[in-house]
Every structure is written in C-alpha cells, then in structure tokens.
Design a protein around this motif. Sequence first.
Motif, PDB file in Angstrom:
ATOM      1  N   ASP A   1      82.437  10.128  -5.898  1.00 31.26           N
ATOM      2  CA  ASP A   1      82.948   8.816  -5.517  1.00 31.26           C
ATOM      3  C   ASP A   1      83.276   7.989  -6.758  1.00 31.26           C
ATOM      4  O   ASP A   1      82.653   8.153  -7.805  1.00 31.26           O
TER       5      ASP A   1
ATOM      6  N   ASP B   1      82.690   4.925  -7.204  1.00 36.04           N
ATOM      7  CA  ASP B   1      81.748   3.827  -7.483  1.00 36.04           C
ATOM      8  C   ASP B   1      80.520   4.304  -8.268  1.00 36.04           C
ATOM      9  O   ASP B   1      79.573   3.553  -8.448  1.00 36.04           O
TER      10      ASP B   1
ATOM     11  N   GLN C   1      78.092   6.105  -7.478  1.00 39.49           N
ATOM     12  CA  GLN C   1      76.810   6.172  -6.779  1.00 39.49           C
ATOM     13  C   GLN C   1      76.186   7.541  -7.010  1.00 39.49           C
ATOM     14  O   GLN C   1      74.974   7.691  -6.977  1.00 39.49           O
TER      15      GLN C   1
ATOM     16  N   ARG D   1      70.709   8.999  -5.712  1.00 40.05           N
ATOM     17  CA  ARG D   1      71.936   8.236  -5.516  1.00 40.05           C
ATOM     18  C   ARG D   1      71.686   6.772  -5.835  1.00 40.05           C
ATOM     19  O   ARG D   1      70.735   6.174  -5.347  1.00 40.05           O
TER      20      ARG D   1
ATOM     21  N   ARG E   1      75.908   1.087  -5.413  1.00 41.71           N
ATOM     22  CA  ARG E   1      77.264   0.841  -5.906  1.00 41.71           C
ATOM     23  C   ARG E   1      77.160  -0.265  -6.950  1.00 41.71           C
ATOM     24  O   ARG E   1      76.524  -1.287  -6.698  1.00 41.71           O
TER      25      ARG E   1
END
Length: 314
Positions: A101, A103, A105, A203, A206
């Motif tokens: 992703d 962002d 994460q 994880r 964001r």
Amino acid sequence: MPVLYLVLPCYNEEEVLPETAKRLKARLAELIESGRCDKGSRIMFVDDGSKDRTWEIITELFSNNECFCGIKLAHNRGHQYALLAGLMTAANYCDCCISMDADLQDDIDVLDDFMDEYAKGCDVVYGVRKKRTTDTAFKRITAQGFYRFMKLLGVDVVYNHADYRLMSRRALEALAEYKEYNLFLRGIVPLIGFKSSCVYYERHERFAGESKYPLKKMLSFAINGISSFSVKPIHLISNLGIIISALSIFGMLYALISKLTGFAASGWTAIVASIWLIGGIQLFCLGIIGEYIGKIYSEAKARPKYTIEEFLKK
Ligand code: UDP
Ligand code: MG
C-alpha cells in the motif's frame, strides 16, 4: 541479481506520497547495496484515477530519479484493478515484484526477508500480519470473521494476509492466465500454486491522509470475495429450501388435524407472520442467486479490467 519492482496503487495519496517515495527510495538503495536486488530495480506507482495531485507528484518523482516509474489509469477502478495493472506491467520488466500500500502501513523493514525467501526459491511470499493492534476493534473483528468465514466456505486464503506479497515473474505470468473480471487477488494467488512461504510483520497506522477503504467498500469487497470463490451459498439456498418445505408439510398436517378434531385455526397473526417470513426468505435467496447471475453477466462481457493512460519508465 533479481530485478525487483515494488508496486504501489495510489488513490488520492498526495499527503503520503512524498514521504513514501523518500523512505522507499532509501530502502531500495539498501536492498541493492546488500546485494539482494539489481540496480535496475524500480518503485512503481499506479495512479488509480486520483482527483488530487497524486499524478503530478508521481511525474515529478519520475523526472527527478530513474528509480521511480508511474502508471496512470484513465479512471478510478479500485485497489485490486490498480494493483493488477501494476503487476501485469511490471511482469514485462522484473524478475519479481512486491505489492504494497502507498500509505506504508505495511512494514518496509521486512523487504529483506521477502527477498531472502525469493532467493531460497519461493515464487510467492505472503506478508502476514502478526497482530492487529493498530486496527479498531470493529475492523479487527470483522476482518478475522471474514477470514474464518472464507475458510469455512472452502476458500483457500492465507489468514491475516492482505496484498503485501512478493510474486516471481512466472507467478505473475500464471496470474495473467486468470481472466476473471471479478478480481479477488488474495483468493487467486494461492490457486496458482508454486512454492510459497510467509513473512511476518507488524502493520502500522497510516501516517497521513485517511483510509480510502470506507465500510461500504470493505463490505462489497468481502461479498465479492465470497461469491467469486465459493458456490456454497447456492447450496445453502437449496438446503434451506428443503428444510422449509419439510417444515411446511408438518404445518399442513397440524392444520389438517386441528380442523378434523374441531380446533380450527383462530388467529390470522400467525398466517400473516409466516407470509412475511417466507417472503423474506425468498427474497433473500433470490438476492443471492442474483449475485451469481450478475457475475455471469460481467464475466460474459469480458470487458478490459483497466485502461492505462500513461506509462513513465526510464
Ligand atoms: N487504493 C486504490 N484505489 C482505490 C482505493 C484505494 O488504489 O479506489 C489504494 C490506496 O491508495 C492505498 C491502498 O489502495 O495505497 C489501500 O487503501 P487504504 O490504505 O485506504 O485502505 P486501508 O489500509 O484503510 O484498508
Ligand atoms: Mg491503508
């Protein structure tokens, strides 16, 4: 040394992109330094028809440094299609690629582990989340329920794995053979086969901007995942139909006996209630059947899954 492509779908990510690019560039340099991947490796951003400055930022990154490349989709097609567009394009240039992703994460520190697994001969490496501490309780419960439910329906998904994953070129070529329109990549990839392994990571939150996956999108993603991979809901309908029919025979017998013995049914409440109930069940079942017919419809049209408007690569 393998040529690695990092593929990142981006939708309205102007707030995170500069930082993501900076961190990834440094990471890629480390990977090259440590002899894990080739100098020709790239970071590929796929702009999924963003409405903000995302594409301008990607163009700028590209013109300043050749380690970046960009794909612009003609319009917003959603994360899965944007990712596929990136993977299929990358397959022409890379030995392996890792999807993640935009962002950040997904923890980029484990990229080394991905490459080490690849070096050991794995064609697919799944990034698996250790814990779900950064999620809200709601997301945690629904997500885990979803994975369990998929298992129950007989769909082979990797528990707590999303789309943080390494795929070799031949795995990508095999993926290209899956022509289906309703895309649920984390369900398709295990079907490809080849040697695979997992890499575990935490994880993060964001770090800027907000989620582009609101509840509505998440729900339709889950429903799509289930109906694209399992016909068990159809079996459920038939079973439900059989059970209800059996019950109604007892009901009729009961009504007949009470009539014969003189106890005629007294209230209409029960009748009305059951009409509503049966009506509801029928509608529900029709709805599920409709889901599948809708799929046949979109598969039969075999429309292109995405349209690339521009492609930047040096
Ligand atoms: N994304 C995309 N198209 C969309 C929605 C999201 O390409 O229509 C991208 C987004 O830019 C991000 C990734 O998909 O890189 C995951 O989205 P997000 O972080 O918003 O989802 P969450 O992590 O909250 O599940
Ligand atoms: Mg995210």
